[in-house]
Scaffold this active site. Structure first.
Site, PDB file in Angstrom:
ATOM      1  N   TRP A 102      -5.907   5.735   8.427  1.00  0.00           N
ATOM      2  CA  TRP A 102      -5.472   6.813   7.537  1.00  0.00           C
ATOM      3  C   TRP A 102      -6.406   8.005   7.628  1.00  0.00           C
ATOM      4  O   TRP A 102      -5.949   9.149   7.693  1.00  0.00           O
ATOM      5  CB  TRP A 102      -5.280   6.303   6.116  1.00  0.00           C
ATOM      6  N   ASP A 171      -8.397  10.491  -0.436  1.00  0.00           N
ATOM      7  CA  ASP A 171      -7.104   9.813  -0.325  1.00  0.00           C
ATOM      8  C   ASP A 171      -7.215   8.476  -1.054  1.00  0.00           C
ATOM      9  O   ASP A 171      -7.711   7.503  -0.500  1.00  0.00           O
ATOM     10  CB  ASP A 171      -6.758   9.600   1.154  1.00  0.00           C
ATOM     11  N   LYS A 195       1.879   1.952  -4.153  1.00  0.00           N
ATOM     12  CA  LYS A 195       0.976   0.797  -4.246  1.00  0.00           C
ATOM     13  C   LYS A 195       0.614   0.543  -5.716  1.00  0.00           C
ATOM     14  O   LYS A 195       1.066  -0.425  -6.299  1.00  0.00           O
ATOM     15  CB  LYS A 195      -0.262   1.016  -3.395  1.00  0.00           C
TER      16      LYS A 195
HETATM   17  N1  PMP Z   1      -3.198   6.971   3.158  1.00  0.00           N
HETATM   18  C1  PMP Z   1      -3.365   5.681   2.861  1.00  0.00           C
HETATM   19  C2  PMP Z   1      -4.723   5.190   2.476  1.00  0.00           C
HETATM   20  C3  PMP Z   1      -2.263   4.804   2.923  1.00  0.00           C
HETATM   21  O1  PMP Z   1      -2.421   3.512   2.642  1.00  0.00           O
HETATM   22  C4  PMP Z   1      -1.007   5.311   3.285  1.00  0.00           C
HETATM   23  C5  PMP Z   1       0.233   4.444   3.343  1.00  0.00           C
HETATM   24  N2  PMP Z   1       0.076   3.118   3.525  1.00  0.00           N
HETATM   25  C6  PMP Z   1      -0.896   6.660   3.609  1.00  0.00           C
HETATM   26  C7  PMP Z   1      -2.008   7.460   3.516  1.00  0.00           C
HETATM   27  C8  PMP Z   1       0.421   7.255   4.006  1.00  0.00           C
HETATM   28  O2  PMP Z   1       1.233   7.277   2.892  1.00  0.00           O
HETATM   29  P1  PMP Z   1       2.744   7.792   2.920  1.00  0.00           P
HETATM   30  O3  PMP Z   1       3.524   6.772   3.645  1.00  0.00           O
HETATM   31  O4  PMP Z   1       3.075   7.897   1.449  1.00  0.00           O
HETATM   32  O5  PMP Z   1       2.746   9.113   3.597  1.00  0.00           O
END
Ligand code: PMP
Length: 359
Positions: A102, A171, A195
């Site tokens: 991420w 994030d 989550k």
């Molecule tokens: N950042 C983190 C830490 C995540 O766990 C996730 C999704 N698992 C994302 C970003 C991306 O999220 P989204 O699918 O809502 O764009």
């Protein structure tokens, strides 16, 4: 019958929340329609939206000089929006900590608009730890400093908040609402909902007011925090059902004792599983003990030939979604707020029994 669900996201939601939504689906509070079927500008939805924001603010003790936004586009939308919103103040450089998939995606996106200084990376050990602060080279001038307090895939969580010069951006998609946050140390926090907040389709932003004037002039309207803040997150039609359901989760969280209670629970739940992993001769955790996540617990079997059998038997036992992320393999148990302690007890009992049978 509902089963124990360890999905990394979209993840388990609290049962009382689902029951309330079910009850209100056809006839919401005697209105003869559902929350999905009224205008987002109606007084009844405005009340839902305002209550959700206030409950969220209460849960995290968010000071008045921070705006809370409910936006679309997920966490990806936000790590894309960050450079647009913060590179217009004269500095097109940002510091990032690279801790896994991420953080990596956020770095790649920001690099399209400005200079990214990767101050620290845990790539050398397969992203299995959170880098310590002592070796960092912060930029002299940086529009912001971005990190990922909990890497959902690697199961790595920072056990400290970085002290940095630039506005700190985080994030928190996979660990928000699982413990108290010293909000004033941050410039901006974002989290996809699916989550610890609610269903997918909505993301939450907490942003310090003075950062709303740093957007690049050609920023797309839908990514602009200032426009969202001025419009109460209703510059266009928001995902009303996701907002409503998130609001129910916030009420449930308050009734459970808030983020302090969630923190205690998370230590108990993850502690139980980590203790088992450390005792086991067959299962193990690939994550550095000091950086182990309370929310996402990856683990591996001593013999990966047995992975498929483990997953099949787990599912037959009522333990769902334990497969690790496709990029890393192995297993992962996500233990978000809505996953009860009994789920972890059942998982550990199943793993102990599996080990006995195969070892
Ligand atoms: N950042 C983190 C830490 C995540 O766990 C996730 C999704 N698992 C994302 C970003 C991306 O999220 P989204 O699918 O809502 O764009």
């Amino acid at each position: 019958m509902r089963k124990f669900n360890f999905c990394a996201g979209p993840a388990a939601l609290p049962e009382p929340v689902l029951l309330q939504a079910q009850q209100e689906l056809l006839d919401w509070g005697g209105r003869g329609c559902s929350v999905m079927e009224v205008s987002h500008r109606s007084p009844e939805f405005t009340e839902v939206a305002e209550r959700a924001e206030q409950d969220f603010r209460d849960l995290l003790s968010i000071p008045a000089h921070y705006k809370v936004l409910f936006v679309q586009g997920g966490a990806t939308g936000q790590f894309s929006a960050i450079p647009w919103n913060l590179f217009g103040g004269g500095v097109k450089r940002a510091d990032y900590i690279h801790t896994g998939q991420w953080a990596g995606k956020a770095i790649k996106e920001a690099s399209r608009y400005g200079e990214v200084n990767v101050v620290a990376s845990s790539e050398d050990r397969n992203f299995s730890y959170a880098p310590a602060a002592d070796a960092w080279q912060e930029s002299d001038r940086s529009a912001y400093f971005h990190y990922t307090p909990n890497e959902t895939i690697g199961g790595v969580e920072f056990n400290y908040v970085p002290e940095v010069k630039a506005p700190l951006v985080a994030d928190m998609s996979s660990n928000i609402l699982s413990k108290a946050i010293p909000i004033e140390k941050f410039g901006m926090i974002y989290a996809g909902a699916q989550k610890n907040i609610g269903p997918s389709g909505i993301a939450v932003v907490i942003v310090r007011e003075d950062l709303l004037d740093r957007a690049m002039s050609d920023i797309p309207r839908s990514l602009n925090w200032k426009i969202a803040a001025e419009a109460g997150s209703m510059d266009n039609t928001p995902p009303t059902f996701a907002w409503y359901l998130s609001g129910l989760v916030f009420q449930w969280l308050k009734a459970q004792g808030g983020v302090e209670a969630m923190y205690e629970q998370s230590l108990k739940k993850s502690g139980l599983l980590y203790e088992f992993l450390d005792r086991s001769d067959f299962f193990s955790s690939p994550v550095d003990p000091a950086s182990r996540s309370r929310m996402n617990v990856p683990f591996v079997l001593a013999d990966e030939q047995l992975d498929a059998r483990f997953l099949n038997e787990a599912e037959e036992t009522g333990l769902l979604n334990l497969k690790g992320h496709r990029s890393v393999g192995g297993m992962r148990a996500s233990l978000y707020n809505a996953v009860p302690l009994e789920a972890v007890e059942a998982l550990v009992a199943f793993m102990a029994d599996f080990e006995k049978r195969v070892a």
